[in-house]
Design a protein around this motif. Sequence first.
Motif, PDB file in Angstrom:
ATOM      1  N   TRP A  85       0.863  -1.181   0.000  1.00  0.00           N
ATOM      2  CA  TRP A  85       0.000   0.000   0.000  1.00  0.00           C
ATOM      3  C   TRP A  85       0.896   1.226   0.000  1.00  0.00           C
ATOM      4  CZ3 TRP A  85      -5.114  -0.143  -0.698  1.00  0.00           C
ATOM      5  CH2 TRP A  85      -5.772  -1.348  -0.484  1.00  0.00           C
ATOM      6  N   GLU A  86       0.584   2.190  -0.850  1.00  0.00           N
ATOM      7  CA  GLU A  86       1.348   3.426  -0.935  1.00  0.00           C
ATOM      8  C   GLU A  86       0.468   4.599  -0.542  1.00  0.00           C
ATOM      9  OE1 GLU A  86       3.307   3.957  -4.693  1.00  0.00           O
ATOM     10  OE2 GLU A  86       3.709   1.825  -4.880  1.00  0.00           O
ATOM     11  N   THR A  87       0.995   5.485   0.323  1.00  0.00           N
ATOM     12  CA  THR A  87       0.255   6.684   0.720  1.00  0.00           C
ATOM     13  C   THR A  87       0.341   7.698  -0.419  1.00  0.00           C
ATOM     14  OG1 THR A  87       0.731   6.298   3.045  1.00  0.00           O
ATOM     15  CG2 THR A  87       0.090   8.531   2.423  1.00  0.00           C
ATOM     16  N   VAL A  88      -0.830   8.120  -0.924  1.00  0.00           N
ATOM     17  CA  VAL A  88      -0.858   9.085  -2.026  1.00  0.00           C
ATOM     18  C   VAL A  88      -1.341  10.464  -1.571  1.00  0.00           C
ATOM     19  CG1 VAL A  88      -1.075   7.355  -3.847  1.00  0.00           C
ATOM     20  CG2 VAL A  88      -3.135   8.258  -2.770  1.00  0.00           C
ATOM     21  N   ALA A  89      -1.964  10.528  -0.403  1.00  0.00           N
ATOM     22  CA  ALA A  89      -2.395  11.817   0.161  1.00  0.00           C
ATOM     23  C   ALA A  89      -2.540  11.654   1.664  1.00  0.00           C
ATOM     24  CB  ALA A  89      -3.719  12.272  -0.451  1.00  0.00           C
ATOM     25  N   SER A  90      -2.181  12.701   2.395  1.00  0.00           N
ATOM     26  CA  SER A  90      -2.337  12.653   3.851  1.00  0.00           C
ATOM     27  C   SER A  90      -2.556  14.061   4.382  1.00  0.00           C
ATOM     28  CB  SER A  90      -1.110  12.024   4.519  1.00  0.00           C
ATOM     29  OG  SER A  90       0.020  12.844   4.331  1.00  0.00           O
ATOM     30  N   ALA A  91      -3.104  14.115   5.579  1.00  0.00           N
ATOM     31  CA  ALA A  91      -3.325  15.390   6.260  1.00  0.00           C
ATOM     32  C   ALA A  91      -3.255  15.145   7.756  1.00  0.00           C
ATOM     33  CB  ALA A  91      -4.677  15.973   5.883  1.00  0.00           C
ATOM     34  N   THR A  92      -2.729  16.110   8.492  1.00  0.00           N
ATOM     35  CA  THR A  92      -2.613  16.014   9.942  1.00  0.00           C
ATOM     36  C   THR A  92      -3.130  17.299  10.573  1.00  0.00           C
ATOM     37  OG1 THR A  92      -0.647  14.625   9.724  1.00  0.00           O
ATOM     38  CG2 THR A  92      -1.014  15.646  11.865  1.00  0.00           C
ATOM     39  N   THR A  93      -3.889  17.153  11.651  1.00  0.00           N
ATOM     40  CA  THR A  93      -4.374  18.288  12.426  1.00  0.00           C
ATOM     41  C   THR A  93      -4.003  18.059  13.884  1.00  0.00           C
ATOM     42  OG1 THR A  93      -6.241  18.606  10.931  1.00  0.00           O
ATOM     43  CG2 THR A  93      -6.426  19.601  13.122  1.00  0.00           C
ATOM     44  N   VAL A  94      -3.464  19.091  14.527  1.00  0.00           N
ATOM     45  CA  VAL A  94      -3.177  19.054  15.963  1.00  0.00           C
ATOM     46  C   VAL A  94      -3.865  20.269  16.569  1.00  0.00           C
ATOM     47  CG1 VAL A  94      -1.390  19.121  17.749  1.00  0.00           C
ATOM     48  CG2 VAL A  94      -0.943  17.950  15.577  1.00  0.00           C
ATOM     49  N   ARG A  95      -4.729  20.017  17.568  1.00  0.00           N
ATOM     50  CA  ARG A  95      -5.444  21.112  18.221  1.00  0.00           C
ATOM     51  C   ARG A  95      -6.003  20.619  19.552  1.00  0.00           C
ATOM     52  NH1 ARG A  95     -11.040  22.679  15.792  1.00  0.00           N
ATOM     53  NH2 ARG A  95     -11.249  23.208  17.940  1.00  0.00           N
ATOM     54  N   TYR A  96      -6.493  21.524  20.349  1.00  0.00           N
ATOM     55  CA  TYR A  96      -7.135  21.151  21.605  1.00  0.00           C
ATOM     56  C   TYR A  96      -8.564  20.706  21.318  1.00  0.00           C
ATOM     57  CZ  TYR A  96      -3.312  22.770  24.472  1.00  0.00           C
ATOM     58  OH  TYR A  96      -2.084  22.906  25.063  1.00  0.00           O
ATOM     59  N   GLY A  97      -8.981  19.624  21.964  1.00  0.00           N
ATOM     60  CA  GLY A  97     -10.336  19.119  21.804  1.00  0.00           C
ATOM     61  C   GLY A  97     -10.494  18.265  20.565  1.00  0.00           C
ATOM     62  N   SER A  98     -11.719  18.171  20.091  1.00  0.00           N
ATOM     63  CA  SER A  98     -12.034  17.365  18.912  1.00  0.00           C
ATOM     64  C   SER A  98     -11.363  17.944  17.671  1.00  0.00           C
ATOM     65  CB  SER A  98     -13.544  17.309  18.710  1.00  0.00           C
ATOM     66  OG  SER A  98     -14.147  16.715  19.840  1.00  0.00           O
ATOM     67  N   ALA A  99     -11.033  17.062  16.716  1.00  0.00           N
ATOM     68  CA  ALA A  99     -10.305  17.511  15.526  1.00  0.00           C
ATOM     69  C   ALA A  99     -10.760  16.729  14.305  1.00  0.00           C
ATOM     70  CB  ALA A  99      -8.808  17.344  15.735  1.00  0.00           C
ATOM     71  N   GLU A 100     -10.455  17.278  13.141  1.00  0.00           N
ATOM     72  CA  GLU A 100     -10.784  16.649  11.869  1.00  0.00           C
ATOM     73  C   GLU A 100      -9.655  16.917  10.883  1.00  0.00           C
ATOM     74  OE1 GLU A 100     -13.876  17.551   8.271  1.00  0.00           O
ATOM     75  OE2 GLU A 100     -14.762  17.287  10.263  1.00  0.00           O
ATOM     76  N   ALA A 101      -9.381  15.952  10.021  1.00  0.00           N
ATOM     77  CA  ALA A 101      -8.398  16.124   8.956  1.00  0.00           C
ATOM     78  C   ALA A 101      -8.978  15.564   7.669  1.00  0.00           C
ATOM     79  CB  ALA A 101      -7.096  15.410   9.305  1.00  0.00           C
ATOM     80  N   THR A 102      -8.694  16.234   6.550  1.00  0.00           N
ATOM     81  CA  THR A 102      -9.206  15.834   5.240  1.00  0.00           C
ATOM     82  C   THR A 102      -8.058  15.827   4.238  1.00  0.00           C
ATOM     83  OG1 THR A 102     -11.312  16.883   5.746  1.00  0.00           O
ATOM     84  CG2 THR A 102     -10.891  16.386   3.443  1.00  0.00           C
TER      85      THR A 102
END
Length: 135
Positions: A85-102
Amino acid sequence: MRTRIAAVMMTVAGIAGLSAAPAMATTATAEPGTTACTTVLNRPCLSHESNSGGVVGVARVTADPSQLTVVRVELRTQAAWGSPWETVASATTVRYGSAEATTQRVVTDKLRIVCATAGPALDAAQQVTTCTNPF
């Protein structure tokens, strides 16, 4: 035929091993535009949107408002059964509380999975990794 079935089973076991965190992660299946799991603190919920414009992976995590939280989502492709499996797209979010990444939208006709890792940013042992079924 048995060799081919064994190879597929080894591939599935490899995917499960890659998606395991300190505790074995549960697998979530996702349908376009829906979240496939219930809200559980520090466990990522995955979804994907797939149409003629491409595929987008989305991960959400619910957390205590005072917790520094990380969520990372990856869209992975596989050229053929048994290949890596090869990663073709990624996103990371760091924050306080609930979080979402797209992820970014990716156009591909290869087999795909979406994987996410989420949990307390300062405690990797409590982060959980979950993947969708291949689609």
